[in-house]
Design a protein around this motif. Structure first.
Motif, PDB file in Angstrom:
ATOM      1  N   ALA A 195      -7.007  -5.495   2.744  1.00 43.90           N
ATOM      2  CA  ALA A 195      -5.784  -4.701   2.813  1.00 43.90           C
ATOM      3  C   ALA A 195      -4.776  -5.137   1.754  1.00 43.90           C
ATOM      4  O   ALA A 195      -4.203  -4.301   1.039  1.00 43.90           O
ATOM      5  N   GLY A 196      -4.552  -6.448   1.615  1.00 44.38           N
ATOM      6  CA  GLY A 196      -3.564  -6.936   0.667  1.00 44.38           C
ATOM      7  C   GLY A 196      -3.993  -6.763  -0.775  1.00 44.38           C
ATOM      8  O   GLY A 196      -3.244  -6.230  -1.596  1.00 44.38           O
ATOM      9  N   TYR A 197      -5.208  -7.184  -1.084  1.00 40.57           N
ATOM     10  CA  TYR A 197      -5.677  -7.125  -2.464  1.00 40.57           C
ATOM     11  C   TYR A 197      -5.921  -5.685  -2.925  1.00 40.57           C
ATOM     12  O   TYR A 197      -5.319  -5.220  -3.899  1.00 40.57           O
ATOM     13  N   LEU A 198      -6.796  -4.982  -2.225  1.00 37.49           N
ATOM     14  CA  LEU A 198      -7.121  -3.616  -2.649  1.00 37.49           C
ATOM     15  C   LEU A 198      -5.915  -2.695  -2.529  1.00 37.49           C
ATOM     16  O   LEU A 198      -5.650  -1.869  -3.410  1.00 37.49           O
ATOM     17  N   GLY A 199      -5.173  -2.830  -1.426  1.00 39.57           N
ATOM     18  CA  GLY A 199      -3.984  -1.995  -1.261  1.00 39.57           C
ATOM     19  C   GLY A 199      -2.975  -2.230  -2.363  1.00 39.57           C
ATOM     20  O   GLY A 199      -2.390  -1.281  -2.909  1.00 39.57           O
TER      21      GLY A 199
ATOM     22  N   LEU B  55      -6.732  -1.641  10.499  1.00 40.33           N
ATOM     23  CA  LEU B  55      -5.594  -1.609  11.420  1.00 40.33           C
ATOM     24  C   LEU B  55      -4.262  -1.801  10.687  1.00 40.33           C
ATOM     25  O   LEU B  55      -3.251  -1.194  11.041  1.00 40.33           O
ATOM     26  N   VAL B  56      -4.259  -2.639   9.669  1.00 43.52           N
ATOM     27  CA  VAL B  56      -3.033  -2.890   8.910  1.00 43.52           C
ATOM     28  C   VAL B  56      -2.726  -1.742   7.946  1.00 43.52           C
ATOM     29  O   VAL B  56      -1.559  -1.386   7.732  1.00 43.52           O
ATOM     30  N   THR B  57      -3.756  -1.141   7.365  1.00 41.24           N
ATOM     31  CA  THR B  57      -3.562  -0.115   6.337  1.00 41.24           C
ATOM     32  C   THR B  57      -3.184   1.240   6.914  1.00 41.24           C
ATOM     33  O   THR B  57      -2.401   1.994   6.309  1.00 41.24           O
TER      34      THR B  57
END
Length: 281
Positions: free
Chosen positions: A70-74, A184-186
């Motif tokens: 989520a953090g990297y790709l997002g 869930l985060v994205t």
């Protein structure tokens, strides 16, 4: 196995180039995470693989999944969508091996040998040579720069976190939990996107490869490499991703591949060889 990982991971920017004109980034990634979780679950069922045991293991997998997916790709996709030149994003995110080595050296968990420091600096120089012609005239703003730095921090901390806290387990089960946490985060952020998903054939191709190649293949190999090797040695492979991507872009999209980029590729390869040959005590 490391070289197969590099080849697969390098297709990420190709996938982004195919899909980005037609889809908002977080909506695409949500579909990727959801379909990947389903694919891993089916694979586990057929192979008789058990889900991870223990709340603590699930929690550690969830944290590492949020950071590394989520953090990297997002961060990367959102930064490019917000106008950051892809070359700039690749260059900044490419600092990960150096940051990982600095962290490990400071913490004293693994001694980074002098030969490995030489390899890391050679790889960084090669990365600059490969990416510099692709920096473009795109505008770097505080917003897209912040997203890029978020991606860099997420993939670096996620790799270190997984190496320290996630116990060895079947990579299919580990990836399924990580991707579910990323989903869930994205999802809440994807719901805020106003641009529609256009189901262009390029989007379907990009989504299929993102699930089958990048998630089932690339993410599984990355988890396996992290479980088996020191973080500095593993992340040094990421120096080879921009050069490999440049070759793919030249082959698929007829992008220019000059002498400067070719020289950079040689430096990247030499740097990775030195890092992997250096003794980690």
């Amino acid at each position: 196995m490391p070289w197969v990982f590099v080849a697969i991971w390098s297709t990420g920017f190709v996938v982004a180039r195919l899909a980005m004109p037609h889809v908002p980034p977080l909506s695409f990634l949500s579909w990727r995470y959801a379909l990947s979780v389903l694919a891993f679950a089916l694979w586990m069922r057929v192979a008789g693989v058990a889900w991870p045991l223990g709340v603590r293991q699930w929690a550690h997998l969830g944290v590492s999944g949020v950071l590394m997916h989520a953090g990297y790709l997002g961060g990367v996709w959102a930064a490019v969508r917000a106008g950051a030149p892809a070359g700039t994003v690749a260059l900044i995110v490419g600092l990960q091996p150096l940051l990982t080595a600095l962290w490990e050296s400071q913490r004293g968990r693994h001694a980074v040998a002098p030969l490995q420091w030489v390899g890391l600096l050679l790889g960084l120089a090669g990365l600059v040579l490969v990416v510099w012609p692709k920096m473009g005239a795109g505008e770097v703003t505080p917003a897209n720069l912040g997203l890029t730095l978020l991606a860099l921090g997420a993939i670096t901390s996620g790799t270190l976190y997984q190496k320290r806290f996630v116990q060895p387990l079947d990579v299919r089960a580990g990836n399924a939990v990580q991707l579910a946490a990323a989903l869930l985060v994205t999802l809440p952020f994807a719901a805020l996107e106003t641009a529609p998903m256009v189901w262009h054939p390029d989007v379907l191709i990009a989504l299929a490869w993102s699930v089958l190649g990048l998630s089932l293949g690339g993410s599984s190999l990355l988890m396996m490499l992290i479980q088996r090797g020191a973080a500095t040695r593993v992340t040094s492979l990421l120096y080879l991703v921009p050069p490999c991507t440049a070759v793919m872009a030249w082959w698929l999209f007829d992008e220019r591949l000059g002498l400067l980029a070719l020289a950079g590729m040689g430096l990247c390869a030499a740097g990775v060889v030195l890092v992997r040959r250096g003794d980690v005590r």
